[in-house]
Design a protein around this motif. Structure first.
Motif, PDB file in Angstrom:
ATOM      1  N   VAL A 359     -22.628 128.574 -26.049  1.00 34.40           N
ATOM      2  CA  VAL A 359     -22.243 127.844 -24.845  1.00 34.40           C
ATOM      3  C   VAL A 359     -21.412 126.608 -25.189  1.00 34.40           C
ATOM      4  O   VAL A 359     -20.492 126.239 -24.440  1.00 34.40           O
ATOM      5  N   VAL A 360     -21.692 125.964 -26.326  1.00 36.30           N
ATOM      6  CA  VAL A 360     -20.856 124.831 -26.746  1.00 36.30           C
ATOM      7  C   VAL A 360     -19.438 125.311 -27.035  1.00 36.30           C
ATOM      8  O   VAL A 360     -18.453 124.683 -26.637  1.00 36.30           O
ATOM      9  N   GLY A 361     -19.306 126.446 -27.690  1.00 35.52           N
ATOM     10  CA  GLY A 361     -17.987 126.979 -27.989  1.00 35.52           C
ATOM     11  C   GLY A 361     -17.203 127.377 -26.760  1.00 35.52           C
ATOM     12  O   GLY A 361     -15.961 127.366 -26.775  1.00 35.52           O
ATOM     13  N   ASP A 362     -17.912 127.706 -25.667  1.00 32.23           N
ATOM     14  CA  ASP A 362     -17.245 128.120 -24.433  1.00 32.23           C
ATOM     15  C   ASP A 362     -17.114 126.982 -23.421  1.00 32.23           C
ATOM     16  O   ASP A 362     -16.760 127.231 -22.269  1.00 32.23           O
ATOM     17  N   SER A 363     -17.424 125.754 -23.823  1.00 23.20           N
ATOM     18  CA  SER A 363     -17.414 124.620 -22.883  1.00 23.20           C
ATOM     19  C   SER A 363     -16.451 123.529 -23.324  1.00 23.20           C
ATOM     20  O   SER A 363     -16.716 122.343 -23.142  1.00 23.20           O
ATOM     21  N   SER A 364     -15.318 123.908 -23.866  1.00 24.14           N
ATOM     22  CA  SER A 364     -14.372 122.922 -24.385  1.00 24.14           C
ATOM     23  C   SER A 364     -13.825 122.019 -23.286  1.00 24.14           C
ATOM     24  O   SER A 364     -13.631 120.820 -23.496  1.00 24.14           O
ATOM     25  N   GLN A 365     -13.565 122.548 -22.105  1.00 27.57           N
ATOM     26  CA  GLN A 365     -13.036 121.720 -21.020  1.00 27.57           C
ATOM     27  C   GLN A 365     -14.084 120.720 -20.544  1.00 27.57           C
ATOM     28  O   GLN A 365     -13.772 119.564 -20.263  1.00 27.57           O
ATOM     29  N   LEU A 366     -15.348 121.145 -20.460  1.00 24.52           N
ATOM     30  CA  LEU A 366     -16.427 120.238 -20.084  1.00 24.52           C
ATOM     31  C   LEU A 366     -16.571 119.115 -21.106  1.00 24.52           C
ATOM     32  O   LEU A 366     -16.657 117.935 -20.757  1.00 24.52           O
ATOM     33  N   LEU A 367     -16.576 119.463 -22.383  1.00 25.78           N
ATOM     34  CA  LEU A 367     -16.780 118.469 -23.428  1.00 25.78           C
ATOM     35  C   LEU A 367     -15.614 117.500 -23.558  1.00 25.78           C
ATOM     36  O   LEU A 367     -15.778 116.372 -24.037  1.00 25.78           O
ATOM     37  N   SER A 368     -14.430 117.913 -23.115  1.00 27.56           N
ATOM     38  CA  SER A 368     -13.247 117.068 -23.247  1.00 27.56           C
ATOM     39  C   SER A 368     -13.079 116.071 -22.108  1.00 27.56           C
ATOM     40  O   SER A 368     -12.138 115.271 -22.115  1.00 27.56           O
ATOM     41  N   ILE A 369     -13.969 116.104 -21.097  1.00 29.02           N
ATOM     42  CA  ILE A 369     -13.880 115.151 -19.993  1.00 29.02           C
ATOM     43  C   ILE A 369     -14.048 113.726 -20.525  1.00 29.02           C
ATOM     44  O   ILE A 369     -14.989 113.442 -21.268  1.00 29.02           O
ATOM     45  N   GLN A 370     -13.144 112.839 -20.149  1.00 29.82           N
ATOM     46  CA  GLN A 370     -13.171 111.456 -20.626  1.00 29.82           C
ATOM     47  C   GLN A 370     -13.752 110.529 -19.553  1.00 29.82           C
ATOM     48  O   GLN A 370     -13.210 110.437 -18.452  1.00 29.82           O
ATOM     49  N   PRO A 371     -14.862 109.839 -19.847  1.00 25.00           N
ATOM     50  CA  PRO A 371     -15.422 108.902 -18.868  1.00 25.00           C
ATOM     51  C   PRO A 371     -14.605 107.617 -18.806  1.00 25.00           C
ATOM     52  O   PRO A 371     -13.716 107.372 -19.627  1.00 25.00           O
ATOM     53  N   GLN A 372     -14.923 106.799 -17.790  1.00 26.33           N
ATOM     54  CA  GLN A 372     -14.301 105.480 -17.716  1.00 26.33           C
ATOM     55  C   GLN A 372     -14.713 104.638 -18.927  1.00 26.33           C
ATOM     56  O   GLN A 372     -15.788 104.812 -19.493  1.00 26.33           O
ATOM     57  N   GLU A 373     -13.852 103.701 -19.283  1.00 30.51           N
ATOM     58  CA  GLU A 373     -14.192 102.786 -20.365  1.00 30.51           C
ATOM     59  C   GLU A 373     -15.298 101.844 -19.908  1.00 30.51           C
ATOM     60  O   GLU A 373     -15.219 101.258 -18.829  1.00 30.51           O
ATOM     61  N   LYS A 374     -16.317 101.696 -20.721  1.00 27.01           N
ATOM     62  CA  LYS A 374     -17.462 100.860 -20.376  1.00 27.01           C
ATOM     63  C   LYS A 374     -17.210  99.412 -20.781  1.00 27.01           C
ATOM     64  O   LYS A 374     -16.882  99.138 -21.930  1.00 27.01           O
ATOM     65  N   PRO A 375     -17.365  98.466 -19.858  1.00 31.29           N
ATOM     66  CA  PRO A 375     -17.172  97.052 -20.206  1.00 31.29           C
ATOM     67  C   PRO A 375     -18.195  96.595 -21.236  1.00 31.29           C
ATOM     68  O   PRO A 375     -19.305  97.128 -21.303  1.00 31.29           O
ATOM     69  N   PRO A 376     -17.865  95.612 -22.056  1.00 29.62           N
ATOM     70  CA  PRO A 376     -18.808  95.092 -23.060  1.00 29.62           C
ATOM     71  C   PRO A 376     -20.077  94.559 -22.408  1.00 29.62           C
ATOM     72  O   PRO A 376     -20.027  93.916 -21.345  1.00 29.62           O
ATOM     73  N   GLY A 377     -21.220  94.846 -23.009  1.00 36.51           N
ATOM     74  CA  GLY A 377     -22.482  94.322 -22.520  1.00 36.51           C
ATOM     75  C   GLY A 377     -23.085  95.089 -21.372  1.00 36.51           C
ATOM     76  O   GLY A 377     -24.137  94.706 -20.847  1.00 36.51           O
ATOM     77  N   VAL A 378     -22.454  96.201 -20.951  1.00 40.56           N
ATOM     78  CA  VAL A 378     -22.979  97.011 -19.847  1.00 40.56           C
ATOM     79  C   VAL A 378     -23.744  98.190 -20.430  1.00 40.56           C
ATOM     80  O   VAL A 378     -23.227  98.918 -21.281  1.00 40.56           O
ATOM     81  N   TYR A 379     -24.986  98.382 -19.967  1.00 38.65           N
ATOM     82  CA  TYR A 379     -25.810  99.480 -20.457  1.00 38.65           C
ATOM     83  C   TYR A 379     -26.054 100.449 -19.300  1.00 38.65           C
ATOM     84  O   TYR A 379     -26.500 100.046 -18.226  1.00 38.65           O
ATOM     85  N   PRO A 380     -25.781 101.721 -19.527  1.00 36.17           N
ATOM     86  CA  PRO A 380     -25.972 102.697 -18.449  1.00 36.17           C
ATOM     87  C   PRO A 380     -27.436 102.965 -18.185  1.00 36.17           C
ATOM     88  O   PRO A 380     -28.281 102.836 -19.071  1.00 36.17           O
ATOM     89  N   TYR A 381     -27.776 103.299 -16.944  1.00 32.57           N
ATOM     90  CA  TYR A 381     -29.118 103.754 -16.644  1.00 32.57           C
ATOM     91  C   TYR A 381     -29.070 105.261 -16.500  1.00 32.57           C
ATOM     92  O   TYR A 381     -28.060 105.846 -16.136  1.00 32.57           O
ATOM     93  N   PHE A 382     -30.191 105.916 -16.799  1.00 34.78           N
ATOM     94  CA  PHE A 382     -30.252 107.367 -16.784  1.00 34.78           C
ATOM     95  C   PHE A 382     -30.909 107.829 -15.492  1.00 34.78           C
ATOM     96  O   PHE A 382     -32.117 107.777 -15.339  1.00 34.78           O
ATOM     97  N   ASP A 383     -30.098 108.271 -14.564  1.00 31.27           N
ATOM     98  CA  ASP A 383     -30.580 108.810 -13.291  1.00 31.27           C
ATOM     99  C   ASP A 383     -29.716 109.998 -12.954  1.00 31.27           C
ATOM    100  O   ASP A 383     -28.758 109.908 -12.208  1.00 31.27           O
ATOM    101  N   PHE A 384     -30.058 111.141 -13.544  1.00 37.98           N
ATOM    102  CA  PHE A 384     -29.192 112.311 -13.394  1.00 37.98           C
ATOM    103  C   PHE A 384     -29.224 112.877 -11.978  1.00 37.98           C
ATOM    104  O   PHE A 384     -28.310 113.565 -11.559  1.00 37.98           O
TER     105      PHE A 384
END
Length: 406
Positions: A359-384
């Motif tokens: 599945v990793v080998g077949d998910s190249s487009q998913l894995l290549s998605i680029q998120p926004q740049e995170k500002p310094p000192g900002v920590y993400p919260y995990f709420d899927f």
């Protein structure tokens, strides 16, 4: 449009055949799962836990047709992308049945940048194409492209939405949704989604894929619905399954199956299918197997009920002790019975045919998605849960146009 669906026959498969065979389904993305469509024999090679297997094809057990419920003049959708400055081609073909979850490359998702255009084709049909980008909390970014069109008389219509999402937690998502109707009154809807995230309990990377498809006939009391899912993690834990339903006038059928691999050699597989007619005839077949390190069990039942209420069933079971001895037992309402211990090899699969590396080998487009740049000192919260559904534009008439399950 004529329906082209075969109603499943009775499941009168003898126990001697049922006991030694595992039902595997092969989808468009080459995933082989435990469902109808292909029957295979698993043969252990050498000694030990049974992880190494040899696969030999055997005749398939018929249940529902693998053909499309509502065959159309066209076998496939038109190409999804067209030359620059031209409109997308019209689609009037319902999705095919029994295709499972296709790979991302088969969906041809191509997100356009800053597009807002529409036009009229030579035959009078209209089309539009739009794109945009939305932002939310935790660095959520959603890029999307919408397109659609109508025939000149408004009787046929189609819509498609493609999207990709990401946020600072590492969550990534790729998806597509389609719906439409044609001049014969056939309607359909389907969606596919692929996500990558970090499990909050194990801290392992996970990839999940899902697909839902449904269609209705405009000229008959016929339709079908399918829900497929696959889940993988980086240590080999895998879960797959599907629920299906179909109807053709007075006949209906259902099918469910599931697979679960814990990544350490334990496996659970099961399937359950049944059908009925309005006259009162019902029939079905189900089985389950559990194994670990060559030790486990299988059990199943085949049954039939006549319109007069007469019931026939055959139940069977196997206990595998891991030492070459197998206890086999069973009985039927016709008076059959057996209870024996035999010397026999154990056949089962300890690992999925299609796993994490695949599945990793077949998910190249998913894995290549680029998120926004995170500002310094900002920590993400995990709420899927808040990012599981895409933030997409919605038409005012979407609720009226999208068909409901049959």
């Amino acid at each position: 449009m004529a329906a082209n669906l075969t109603v499943p026959p009775s499941f009168g498969l003898p126990p001697s055949n049922v006991r030694r065979k595992i039902l595997i389904r092969s989808s468009d993305c080459m995933i082989k799962c435990c469902c109808s469509g292909k029957t295979i024999r698993i043969r252990k090679i050498g000694h030990g836990s049974g992880r190494k297997v040899r696969i030999q094809a055997a005749p398939a057990l018929p249940f529902a047709s693998s053909q499309s419920l509502m065959s159309s003049r066209q076998e496939k959708f038109f190409p999804r992308c067209t030359p620059k400055n031209s409109g997308p081609q019209f689609r009037d073909t319902p999705p095919k049945r029994d295709t499972g979850i296709a790979n991302e490359k088969d969906w041809g998702i191509s997100l356009n940048e800053h597009v807002n255009e529409s036009g009229v084709n030579v035959d009078g049909s209209t089309w539009y194409r739009e794109s945009g980008e939305d932002f939310g909390e935790n660095g959520l970014r959603c890029r999307w492209t919408k397109m659609g069109g109508q025939s000149h008389d408004g009787l046929s219509e189609w819509k498609e939405t493609w999207w990709e999402k990401s946020d600072w937690s590492g969550y990534k998502e790729l998806g597509v949704e389609k719906s439409g109707r044609n001049s014969e009154g056939d309607s359909w809807w389907e969606t596919w989604r692929e996500v990558l995230y970090q499990d909050e309990w194990s801290n392992l990377a996970r990839i999940e894929r899902s697909a839902q498809k449904q269609a209705k006939s405009g000229v008959e009391n016929a339709g079908w619905y399918e829900n497929w899912w696959e889940k993988y993690d980086a240590k080999g834990w895998t879960e797959k399954g599907a629920h299906k339903y179909g109807r053709l006038n007075e006949q209906s059928w259902w099918e469910k199956w599931g697979e679960h691999y814990d990544g350490r050699g334990s496996v659970l597989k099961w399937t359950d299918k049944w059908a009925e007619t309005e006259l009162g005839t019902r029939w079905g077949d189900k089985w389950e197997e559990k194994f670990f390190a060559g030790i486990g069990s299988r059990q199943g039942e085949t049954w039939h009920v006549s319109p007069a209420g007469e019931h026939w069933s055959r139940t069977w079971g196997e206990e595998h002790f891991g030492n070459g001895k197998v206890h086999k037992y069973g009985k039927s309402t016709a008076g059959e019975s057996w209870d024996i211990v035999v010397d026999e090899e154990t056949y089962y699969e300890a690992e999925p045919h299609y796993g994490w590396a695949d599945v990793v080998g077949d998910s190249s487009q998913l894995l290549s998605i680029q998120p926004q740049e995170k500002p310094p000192g900002v920590y993400p919260y995990f709420d899927f849960g808040s990012t599981a559904s895409p933030t997409l534009p919605k038409d005012d008439d979407d609720d009226d146009d999208d068909p409901s399950p049959p």
